[in-house]
Write a protein that holds these residues in place. Sequence first.
Motif, mmCIF file in Angstrom:
data_model
loop_
_atom_site.group_PDB
_atom_site.id
_atom_site.type_symbol
_atom_site.label_atom_id
_atom_site.label_comp_id
_atom_site.label_asym_id
_atom_site.label_seq_id
_atom_site.Cartn_x
_atom_site.Cartn_y
_atom_site.Cartn_z
ATOM 1 N N LEU B 109 -31.147 10.932 72.482
ATOM 2 C CA LEU B 109 -30.290 11.976 73.063
ATOM 3 C C LEU B 109 -31.076 13.256 73.246
ATOM 4 N N GLN B 110 -30.910 13.851 74.409
ATOM 5 C CA GLN B 110 -31.558 15.131 74.678
ATOM 6 C C GLN B 110 -30.770 15.872 75.747
ATOM 7 N N ALA B 113 -26.709 15.804 76.921
ATOM 8 C CA ALA B 113 -26.094 14.686 76.190
ATOM 9 C C ALA B 113 -25.864 15.044 74.724
ATOM 10 N N GLN B 116 -22.365 16.049 73.484
ATOM 11 C CA GLN B 116 -21.280 15.076 73.331
ATOM 12 C C GLN B 116 -20.770 15.074 71.895
ATOM 13 N N SER B 117 -19.502 14.712 71.815
ATOM 14 C CA SER B 117 -18.870 14.676 70.498
ATOM 15 C C SER B 117 -19.300 13.432 69.727
ATOM 16 N N TYR B 125 -23.433 16.100 68.632
ATOM 17 C CA TYR B 125 -24.776 15.670 68.233
ATOM 18 C C TYR B 125 -25.699 16.874 68.106
#
Lengths: 410, 251
Positions: B109-110, B113, B116-117, B125
């Motif tokens: 994830l970066q 994104a 996001q929950s 995150y």
Amino acid sequence: MSMNVYQVAMRNVLRNKRRSILSGVAIMVASMSIVLLFAFIGGMKQDMRNNLTTYYTGDIRIRNAQFEEYERYNPVHLTVNESEIASVLNQFEEVESYVPRIRFPSSFYINSGMQGAVGIGADFEKEADFQQLDLILKEGRLPAEGEYEMLLGAVLARDLGLELGDSVTVMSTTSARGTNAITLKVVGLASFPVASLNTQFFWIDIDTARYFLRMGENETHEMLLRSDGDIDSTASAIHKAVLESTGTEVESKSFSQINDLYSMLSIAENVYYIFTAIFLFLGSTVIINTTMMVIYERMREIGTLAALGMKGKELIRLFFFEGLIISTIASILGVIAGSLISLYLSKVGINFTDAMSGIDMEISSILYPQFAPITAVWIFIYSLAVTAVATFIPSRKASRIEVVEALRYV
Amino acid sequence: MFKINRSIRFTAVALFAILCPISPLFSMSAEQIVQKIDSLETFDTSYSEGTIITTDRYGQKTSTFIAYTRGAYDSLIEFTSVAERGQKILRTSGELFLFYPDANELIRLQGAALRQSLLGSDISYEDMTGEKDTLSDYDAALEGEGSFNGKDCYIISLTAKTRKVAYPRQTLYVDKETFVVLRGEYSTSSGRLLKEIEVISTMEVDGRTIASETQIVDTLKRDSSTRMIIDELNIDIDVDPSVFSLDNLTW
């Protein structure tokens, strides 16, 4: 004398052909344009209805009663029970077939980034009775039951650089309101008539979707129905029957109740009738203008005819018939020309692919105008009525001319 | 152990502040208090089991997890509740990786994104990333002293020095005795409140006071709050270093 009026009117029309043709062309173009306009709108409505009922709403759509309220929050967990509702649907003879569909916003994990897409979980066996899958399948095959496979919109595949046989990891929110990811193999590329279906959607087997989204065995987001008869009444009756049979409140709506754009098109069609009258009247101004000019040009002739005993009503009739002859011929030619062009375009279609790219509407990229003979007849009658009224206005001028005044032009 | 952004300190690690030895600390500066919180939040290793209870417009959802941590940077969370069973989140070297049993690849994830929950909760995150040294990203100021839930607190404000942080402004209510952040308010640079946390209860572990239940509220989500409960915590235990490697993420 009245027989002579018709003959004189015809002779006058032919006396200055160029002026008569010019007047007629305006009416003809107006009539032709209106026939084309209505064929276009008819085609658009039919196309939208086909696309809506096939890909989005069915003739009737059944969903969880709360789904609409929370739709913007992606309520994956708000489902209906397919088998329970199917047993109720068996009581309705109007319902020809149904398909369950699970719709879930997703992200494709590609090149360490996320690309948005919309997934549809579908029962492809039932879909075969509902839509022509062979027409939309461009390459490959449909996803197999329970397999981690997807049918991908051809444009989306191109945009993401995916080909048949490639695998891609898809993330989505589950019905438990958590997240999940699954790797799916691209086994088919689809070419849908609606641009957004090609650029945003992918299809997977419904059981795979249920597993991925942590849904129960018979859970689905929506059931799309093909139905005969009065679909508004059937939708309402299904709502009651499901409530009585299962104790569950569901949303049961016809496609026209769901889609605002389609309803707007129907309203627009009525508005177009008003525009048509205005359009025709504008075309008729050429006739009004021509008749007025003729009256002034032939003032001496009018005076002579009046002096010979022609009455005011007969003078009105004379000029009215002159206008009417031009209008009738022009309207017939306009409607015929419009009908022929509509018929031709209904076969070859009009390609709006470039214009529609990026537009999220349930209208196909290639639009086929729909020619309806009855509409053409009505437009002819309508054209004739409007132009007759328009011609009558200057014709009355002839009856008001004083004989003495008219003879001054001698 | 469940570990979220150090910089905003509503992580489990952040909540596991060690009970400070009683000493005259009244003369401490804001920087010293922040450094104290940072140092107390770091464990050599830990293992925890916990529960995340999210209440939103649809009702209540419960997820359970086990977590391992090593130092300030490395953590592995594995979800054990039915709906998410087998899903893992690995944080190592400042990066976040997600493992899903049905996916053939790890998801790193970066960017956007990260916003996001996490499992639909009020934790993102992004809250699980961040730098170890709070003072390298924030200027700290002691706003005064007050009390929260009957406990004497320092009120610390943090203002971001850089744009890379998720929350440009923070206000922390720090327990004078334990240095547990009892309440945190996390805002935009213009002062719009984004998240708030409150410690609901604490527990004693190896002589340290640890937040055992914390409530997190994402103010951008309507009718939503998340409670994080630590059911079991073991600190400074032997943890296989390979637990925090990408190669072993799929075991």
